[in-house]
Design a protein around this motif. Sequence first.
Motif, short mmCIF file in Angstrom:
data_model
loop_
_atom_site.label_atom_id
_atom_site.label_comp_id
_atom_site.label_asym_id
_atom_site.label_seq_id
_atom_site.Cartn_x
_atom_site.Cartn_y
_atom_site.Cartn_z
N ARG A 1 11.61 36.76 23.65
CA ARG A 1 12.13 35.95 22.54
C ARG A 1 13.59 36.30 22.29
O ARG A 1 13.95 37.48 22.23
CB ARG A 1 11.31 36.19 21.28
CG ARG A 1 9.94 35.54 21.32
CD ARG A 1 9.01 36.12 20.27
NE ARG A 1 8.47 37.41 20.68
CZ ARG A 1 7.79 38.23 19.87
NH1 ARG A 1 7.62 37.91 18.61
NH2 ARG A 1 7.32 39.37 20.32
N ILE A 2 14.43 35.27 22.12
CA ILE A 2 15.85 35.46 21.85
C ILE A 2 16.20 34.68 20.59
O ILE A 2 15.94 33.46 20.51
CB ILE A 2 16.72 34.96 23.02
CG1 ILE A 2 16.26 35.58 24.35
CG2 ILE A 2 18.18 35.29 22.75
CD1 ILE A 2 15.45 34.65 25.21
N LEU A 3 16.78 35.35 19.62
CA LEU A 3 17.21 34.71 18.37
C LEU A 3 18.69 34.95 18.17
O LEU A 3 19.18 36.08 18.37
CB LEU A 3 16.45 35.26 17.17
CG LEU A 3 14.94 35.01 17.11
CD1 LEU A 3 14.19 36.13 17.82
CD2 LEU A 3 14.47 34.93 15.66
N THR A 4 19.42 33.90 17.79
CA THR A 4 20.84 34.05 17.49
C THR A 4 21.15 33.44 16.13
O THR A 4 20.48 32.49 15.69
CB THR A 4 21.72 33.37 18.55
OG1 THR A 4 21.48 31.95 18.54
CG2 THR A 4 21.44 33.92 19.94
N GLU A 5 22.15 34.00 15.49
CA GLU A 5 22.68 33.43 14.27
C GLU A 5 24.20 33.34 14.42
O GLU A 5 24.90 34.36 14.41
CB GLU A 5 22.32 34.29 13.05
CG GLU A 5 22.78 33.68 11.74
CD GLU A 5 22.35 34.49 10.52
OE1 GLU A 5 22.89 34.23 9.42
OE2 GLU A 5 21.50 35.40 10.67
N TRP A 6 24.68 32.11 14.63
CA TRP A 6 26.12 31.90 14.73
C TRP A 6 26.70 31.88 13.32
O TRP A 6 26.22 31.14 12.44
CB TRP A 6 26.42 30.58 15.44
CG TRP A 6 27.88 30.25 15.44
CD1 TRP A 6 28.85 30.78 16.24
CD2 TRP A 6 28.54 29.34 14.56
NE1 TRP A 6 30.08 30.25 15.92
CE2 TRP A 6 29.92 29.36 14.88
CE3 TRP A 6 28.11 28.50 13.52
CZ2 TRP A 6 30.86 28.58 14.21
CZ3 TRP A 6 29.04 27.73 12.85
CH2 TRP A 6 30.40 27.77 13.19
N VAL A 7 27.71 32.71 13.09
CA VAL A 7 28.31 32.86 11.77
C VAL A 7 29.74 32.32 11.80
O VAL A 7 30.57 32.83 12.57
CB VAL A 7 28.31 34.33 11.33
CG1 VAL A 7 28.92 34.47 9.94
CG2 VAL A 7 26.90 34.91 11.37
N PRO A 8 30.06 31.32 11.02
CA PRO A 8 31.41 30.76 11.03
C PRO A 8 32.47 31.82 10.74
O PRO A 8 32.32 32.63 9.81
CB PRO A 8 31.37 29.71 9.91
CG PRO A 8 29.93 29.38 9.73
CD PRO A 8 29.19 30.63 10.04
N GLY A 9 33.52 31.83 11.56
CA GLY A 9 34.63 32.74 11.33
C GLY A 9 34.43 34.16 11.81
O GLY A 9 35.36 34.98 11.71
N ALA A 10 33.27 34.49 12.34
CA ALA A 10 33.03 35.86 12.80
C ALA A 10 33.83 36.14 14.06
O ALA A 10 33.97 35.28 14.93
CB ALA A 10 31.54 36.07 13.07
#
Length: 450
Positions: free
Chosen positions: A34-43
């Motif tokens: 399982r692969i989970l990502t959270e793209w965070v604006p401006g990071a």
Amino acid sequence: MSDAIDLPLDVPEIASTISQGAHLRRTVHPSGLRILTEWVPGAASTSVGFWVPVGSRDEDAVAYGSTHFLEHLLFKGTPGRSAMDIAVAFDRVGGEHNALTAKEHTCYYAKVQDRDVDMAIDVLADMVSSSLLDPGEFDVERRVILEELAMAEDDATDVAHEHIAQAVMGEHPLGRPIGGSPESIEAASRDQVLAHYARYYRPDHLVVTLAGAVDHDHAVRTLLDALERYGWPLERQDAPAPRRSTTALGLPQESTKKVIHRPLEQSIVVLATPGLTQTDERRSTAAVLTTVLGGGMSSRLFQEIREKRGLAYSVYAYASHHSDAGLFGMAAGTSPEQVDTVARVMQEIFQDVVAEGITREELERTLGNLQGASSLALENTDSRMVRLGRSEIHTGEFVDRDEALRRLGLVTRESVQDLAQHFAEGPLSAVAVGSVSDTALDSVGSAVAD
């Protein structure tokens, strides 16, 4: 968003825009990975975590402490990288890398600039899938772990919390120290640890989480390429390992009191009772209760024990949640002759909440405290990465900031008092560590000297 996102194990793809404009995606590979990502604006950085849902509670078939032992060994080299190579890979880019062993999971993690994410994935994949567990390094690391245990044994707070967990959990593995004991580490064999590695470090157990400046599709391709290159059998189709049962354990109903004599200037006293599981809907209420009692400088314990009476420098309330059990407690560091007084006052303050509840002003102040702390924590990609891992491994749902704040907003004075009354009905155990008398815990029952 306004609701939690369910994470069923049989759904191959999930995608959702969450609070603050971030974007969550999850892929379940046919191998069970399982692969989970959270793209965070401006990071501009990314935190990466490789999670295995095995912890100290899972060691019945091996020497206690083997999970933590294994965590150490994965940094000692692979067929393609020495221990120095692993360290240099992160040091040369100013990255951070480390690992932790808990009672129900192990995590290997790193934080790097966005341009170094591929490197971090590759190195961590190599470590997790291809560790040599070299016999020579095994004996060296055994000595390192024994030193680590000795250091913890010299820390009165660590000792007190280990013993209070044993008191509340009884004979259940959740009551065991995560690192094992000197005796169990001396007795551990490489074959045992290798078998532990082979049993749990597999695609269907592995969860990889990334938060920050991350492209999900690219991260998935990079991870799969790395694991296949290092020899993991990703072609074999398998369902993800099932999550642990959340049915509450039947913990001991007897109170345990223990005095541990140590030649210290300050003593530690801890009181605790069984708490809530990780999926209990009252977790937000528990957060309010612990904060009102001992979560800051305006809390009841801090104001009464430190500010008014000057009996302690450190005093707090806390809660720990596991899949099928939990713990609620209060703790303080005080002079040996004041242990009994502090234990009595902590109980009196807690009983005031049980009998009278909390004030409207306390509820409003505490909700503001927790809401602010929750938002500030998410400024850190590490916190977001950990939230992803815990959601996938333990609770089976993802709760973003907006949903977490909504749940906090549902907490009432009545629900806080009800929970306090629930905890008050459980067995209250106590531990004191320091130069204290055998009668130091008389205010909470008879003590056992050790």
